[in-house]
Design an enzyme around this catalytic site. Structure first.
Site, PDB file in Angstrom:
ATOM      1  N   HIS A  52      33.704  39.823   9.027  1.00 37.20           N
ATOM      2  CA  HIS A  52      33.864  39.965   7.396  1.00 37.20           C
ATOM      3  C   HIS A  52      33.920  41.421   6.907  1.00 37.20           C
ATOM      4  CE1 HIS A  52      31.961  35.705   5.881  1.00 37.20           C
ATOM      5  NE2 HIS A  52      32.942  35.593   7.022  1.00 37.20           N
ATOM      6  N   GLU A  67      35.679  26.891   3.417  1.00 40.33           N
ATOM      7  CA  GLU A  67      34.663  26.996   4.332  1.00 40.33           C
ATOM      8  C   GLU A  67      34.045  28.216   3.960  1.00 40.33           C
ATOM      9  OE1 GLU A  67      32.858  28.741   7.719  1.00 40.33           O
ATOM     10  OE2 GLU A  67      34.269  29.609   6.522  1.00 40.33           O
TER      11      GLU A  67
END
Length: 369
Positions: A324, A223
């Site tokens: 992230h 992904e």
């Protein structure tokens, strides 16, 4: 339909096991084996694609139109771009993340013959040497390097050790769980989503909850590099619910508590009817929730549609602060999401007509207006 009893201890345990298993995109075999072993323990049948995406099956009363629930088990990481004359390594990112979040990170370098530990550092890392130049140096992957914890003074040493361009580097997750329920770690995107999905499966199996249609939990392995759920779907899957992270940041409506339901991301709006079904379930079972729109975000749902799968998709998320980067979530969001997944599995399919790839107008829904 009933709210399943979520085992928070199991949820935390499987999350920590996932976080301790390195799995940057392209180097995911270990985590595939971990999830496979857990599915075997739960006595859930599954199959693997050639590259390792996992498609499990929870049998329902009928097989069509069946549904899928997907989470990804690959993470961000890095790869060796070049061997440097100073005995350090030039890097390139695996997945899309900013190098400023990598500075100071510890990691493991996987060579052809073993593994080595090291640290990602800016090119000018010593305040006693560079003083104000540290603050003035530019950011980016061209301005960091990997320092290996072994004797490597030059290019010759690196070659002797057996390091090559293209070797993977997995970033340490360094998880920490506070007494107040906050979880700090790298790679909660989407190890937390995989833990939620396994937790919901565990609850359904433990309580022997009957399902109306076949449900296929999917664990994808690419992904973060864009392909995600482009494979592993049965062609008769009519609806797919994706579990991933929301973004708790200024200008967003996501939260670290409850379920955050995505109405759209950069790929466009999610399926109207499936998204409203999820909202309805949250309302009916008093699951705290909020809605959000993500501008710089894509998920397994987009990958499935772009691969040509004609499937209704929706995205449910746990709010992540500093996505992230060094991420933070709250256990409340994971528990809420596991409850939602548990009741969603018990619901009837959206539309009986969806068992056909193509069909007449009869039975096709109408949006309010």
């Amino acid at each position: 339909m009933k709210l399943p009893d979520i085992d928070s201890g199991y949820l935390v345990d499987i999350l920590l096991r996932l976080l301790s298993t390195p799995s940057p995109s392209g180097y995911t075999d270990r985590v595939v084996h971990l999830v496979s072993e857990e599915l075997e323990r739960l006595e859930v049948p599954f199959e693997l694609t050639r590259r390792g995406a996992i498609r499990a099956t929870l049998d329902g009363s009928v097989s069509q139109p069946d549904r899928a629930i997907v989470a990804h088990i690959d993470t961000l990481g890095a790869m060796v771009k070049g061997l440097k004359d100073n005995g350090r390594l030039q890097l390139v990112a695996v997945g899309h993340w900013n190098a400023r979040f990598a500075e100071g990170a510890r990691g493991t370098l996987f060579t052809d013959t073993g593994q080595l530990r090291g640290t990602i550092l800016p090119l000018k890392a010593s305040g006693h040497t560079f003083a104000p130049e540290i603050d003035d140096q530019p950011g980016g992957w061209d301005f960091v390097e990997f320092r290996i914890d072994t004797i490597a003074r030059n290019l010759k040493d690196l070659l002797r050790i057996g390091i090559h361009v293209g070797d993977f580097i997995a970033i340490d997750t360094s998880p920490e769980i506070s007494e107040s329920g906050f979880i700090n770690s790298r790679h909660l995107d989407d190890k937390a989503g995989a833990a939620v999905l396994l937790c919901a499966i565990e609850a359904v199996r433990r309580e022997r909850i009957p399902l109306p249609v076949d449900c296929h939990p999917l664990f994808t392995i690419s992904e973060e590099v864009g392909s995600g759920a482009s494979a592993a779907l049965h062609q008769d899957v009519a609806e797919m619910l994706t579990i991933d992270n929301g973004t708790t940041a200024p200008g967003q409506n996501s939260s670290e508590f409850g379920v955050t339901i995505a109405m759209a991301d950069q790929s466009g709006p999610f399926d109207y009817h499936l998204t409203r079904r999820v909202i309805q379930l949250c309302q009916e079972f008093a699951i705290p929730h909020q809605r959000d729109v993500f501008r710089y975000y894509r998920s397994d749902s987009a990958a499935a549609l772009e691969a040509g799968n004609d499937v209704r998709t929706a995205l449910v998320t746990f709010g992540v602060d500093a996505s992230h980067g060094y991420e933070r979530i709250h256990l409340d969001a994971l528990e809420s999401l596991a409850r939602l997944i548990g009741v969603y599995m018990q619901g009837p399919p959206l539309f009986k007509r969806d068992r056909f790839d193509m069909g007449p107008r009869a039975g096709f829904p109408t949006q309010p207006g």
